[in-house]
Design a protein around this motif. Structure first.
Motif, PDB file in Angstrom:
ATOM      1  N   ASP A   1      45.975  46.285  52.039  1.00 21.26           N
ATOM      2  CA  ASP A   1      47.188  46.205  51.227  1.00 21.26           C
ATOM      3  C   ASP A   1      48.057  47.456  51.376  1.00 21.26           C
ATOM      4  O   ASP A   1      49.213  47.448  50.960  1.00 21.26           O
TER       5      ASP A   1
ATOM      6  N   LYS B   1      61.290  45.799  41.770  1.00 22.96           N
ATOM      7  CA  LYS B   1      59.889  45.370  41.834  1.00 22.96           C
ATOM      8  C   LYS B   1      59.848  43.845  41.860  1.00 22.96           C
ATOM      9  O   LYS B   1      60.561  43.177  41.127  1.00 22.96           O
TER      10      LYS B   1
ATOM     11  N   GLU C   1      50.009  48.525  48.264  1.00 22.86           N
ATOM     12  CA  GLU C   1      50.551  47.446  47.435  1.00 22.86           C
ATOM     13  C   GLU C   1      49.468  47.059  46.415  1.00 22.86           C
ATOM     14  O   GLU C   1      48.283  47.335  46.634  1.00 22.86           O
ATOM     15  N   PRO C   2      49.843  46.417  45.297  1.00 21.27           N
ATOM     16  CA  PRO C   2      48.815  45.990  44.341  1.00 21.27           C
ATOM     17  C   PRO C   2      47.744  45.135  45.031  1.00 21.27           C
ATOM     18  O   PRO C   2      48.055  44.318  45.896  1.00 21.27           O
ATOM     19  N   LYS C   3      46.492  45.358  44.637  1.00 21.77           N
ATOM     20  CA  LYS C   3      45.347  44.727  45.295  1.00 21.77           C
ATOM     21  C   LYS C   3      45.505  43.205  45.376  1.00 21.77           C
ATOM     22  O   LYS C   3      45.789  42.539  44.392  1.00 21.77           O
TER      23      LYS C   3
ATOM     24  N   LEU D   1      55.370  39.451  45.582  1.00 26.12           N
ATOM     25  CA  LEU D   1      54.823  40.108  46.773  1.00 26.12           C
ATOM     26  C   LEU D   1      54.018  39.130  47.616  1.00 26.12           C
ATOM     27  O   LEU D   1      54.148  39.106  48.849  1.00 26.12           O
ATOM     28  N   VAL D   2      53.181  38.322  46.958  1.00 28.31           N
ATOM     29  CA  VAL D   2      52.393  37.326  47.697  1.00 28.31           C
ATOM     30  C   VAL D   2      53.324  36.402  48.471  1.00 28.31           C
ATOM     31  O   VAL D   2      53.117  36.147  49.666  1.00 28.31           O
TER      32      VAL D   2
ATOM     33  N   THR E   1      47.752  41.419  46.958  1.00 29.89           N
ATOM     34  CA  THR E   1      49.105  40.842  46.997  1.00 29.89           C
ATOM     35  C   THR E   1      49.713  40.785  48.394  1.00 29.89           C
ATOM     36  O   THR E   1      50.763  40.177  48.565  1.00 29.89           O
ATOM     37  N   SER E   2      49.068  41.413  49.372  1.00 28.99           N
ATOM     38  CA  SER E   2      49.723  41.495  50.679  1.00 28.99           C
ATOM     39  C   SER E   2      48.765  41.254  51.846  1.00 28.99           C
ATOM     40  O   SER E   2      49.020  40.389  52.684  1.00 28.99           O
TER      41      SER E   2
ATOM     42  N   GLY F   1      56.909  42.009  41.532  1.00 29.33           N
ATOM     43  CA  GLY F   1      55.765  41.452  40.806  1.00 29.33           C
ATOM     44  C   GLY F   1      54.727  40.940  41.785  1.00 29.33           C
ATOM     45  O   GLY F   1      54.991  40.777  42.972  1.00 29.33           O
ATOM     46  N   THR F   2      53.532  40.668  41.278  1.00 28.70           N
ATOM     47  CA  THR F   2      52.446  40.251  42.174  1.00 28.70           C
ATOM     48  C   THR F   2      52.754  38.924  42.854  1.00 28.70           C
ATOM     49  O   THR F   2      52.552  38.776  44.058  1.00 28.70           O
ATOM     50  N   GLY F   3      53.259  37.954  42.127  1.00 28.02           N
ATOM     51  CA  GLY F   3      53.604  36.663  42.735  1.00 28.02           C
ATOM     52  C   GLY F   3      54.701  36.795  43.770  1.00 28.02           C
ATOM     53  O   GLY F   3      54.656  36.158  44.831  1.00 28.02           O
TER      54      GLY F   3
END
Length: 192
Positions: A65, A101, A68-70, A107-108, A72-73, A103-105
């Motif tokens: 990642d 930003k 990046e947040p765990k 970024l995914v 998410t990428s 958000g996690t969704g």
């Protein structure tokens, strides 16, 4: 399983953040990552994922990642590679942060889209596992061996010249090498 014929890249821009996915053969993964870090000094993240077969014909996968947040990428990028049944392939996605930003969704979705776009642009071919072989021959047979190797489609060739013979190390699909050795016959000595 499929693999890349040539490297390809695709860019996705979401809320001023830019995601540049580079799909490359696994063999050039490390050098490409280093080159991209030099070419994109202002890139915030260099997210990676890869899939290849080891010597036991097992699929080896990995992802990062890169800050990046765990989850998410790297993992979504890997899921795209697996979903396209790609092997001996790596992806490096350079992210330029645009100030908003996601958000996690978000970024995914962004990383998935960038890698999917690159995969859609890629020229793919059936993956054929490569095997190695070695043989030697006298100097008088060198041009014949070069001709036969080229005619059979063996492109990964290394030669070393000794005092009385030439040693060859080659990599290709098993069937291709079998045809080559059958056609070469007694003009060479197979080492392995």
């Amino acid at each position: 399983m499929q693999t890349l014929k040539t490297p390809v890249s695709a860019t996705v821009e979401i809320k001023q953040s830019k995601f540049i996915a580079h799909l490359v053969p696994y063999g050039v993964f490390d050098t490409t990552l280093q080159r991209l870090k030099e070419e994109h000094p202002k890139g915030r993240h260099f997210v990676t994922a890869f899939r290849y077969l080891n010597e036991h014909m097992q699929v080896v996968e990995g992802s990062s990642d890169d800050g990046e947040p765990k989850g998410t990428s790297g993992k979504p990028s890997l899921a795209v590679l697996a979903g396209h049944d790609l092997i001996d392939v790596a992806v490096i996605t350079v992210r330029y942060f645009g100030g908003t930003k996601l958000g996690t969704g978000g970024l995914v979705r962004a990383y998935t889209q960038a890698v999917s776009d690159a995969a859609a642009l890629a020229e793919l071919t059936e993956y054929i596992p490569q095997v190695e072989a070695a043989f030697s021959c006298g100097y008088s047979a060198v041009s014949q061996m070069e001709y036969l190797l080229g005619e059979c489609g063996v492109a990964d060739v290394e030669k070393s010249f000794g005092t009385a013979e030439v040693r060859w190390h080659v990599r290709a699909g098993r069937e291709v090498l079998d045809v080559f050795f059958e056609r070469a016959g007694r003009r060479l000595e197979r080492l392995y």
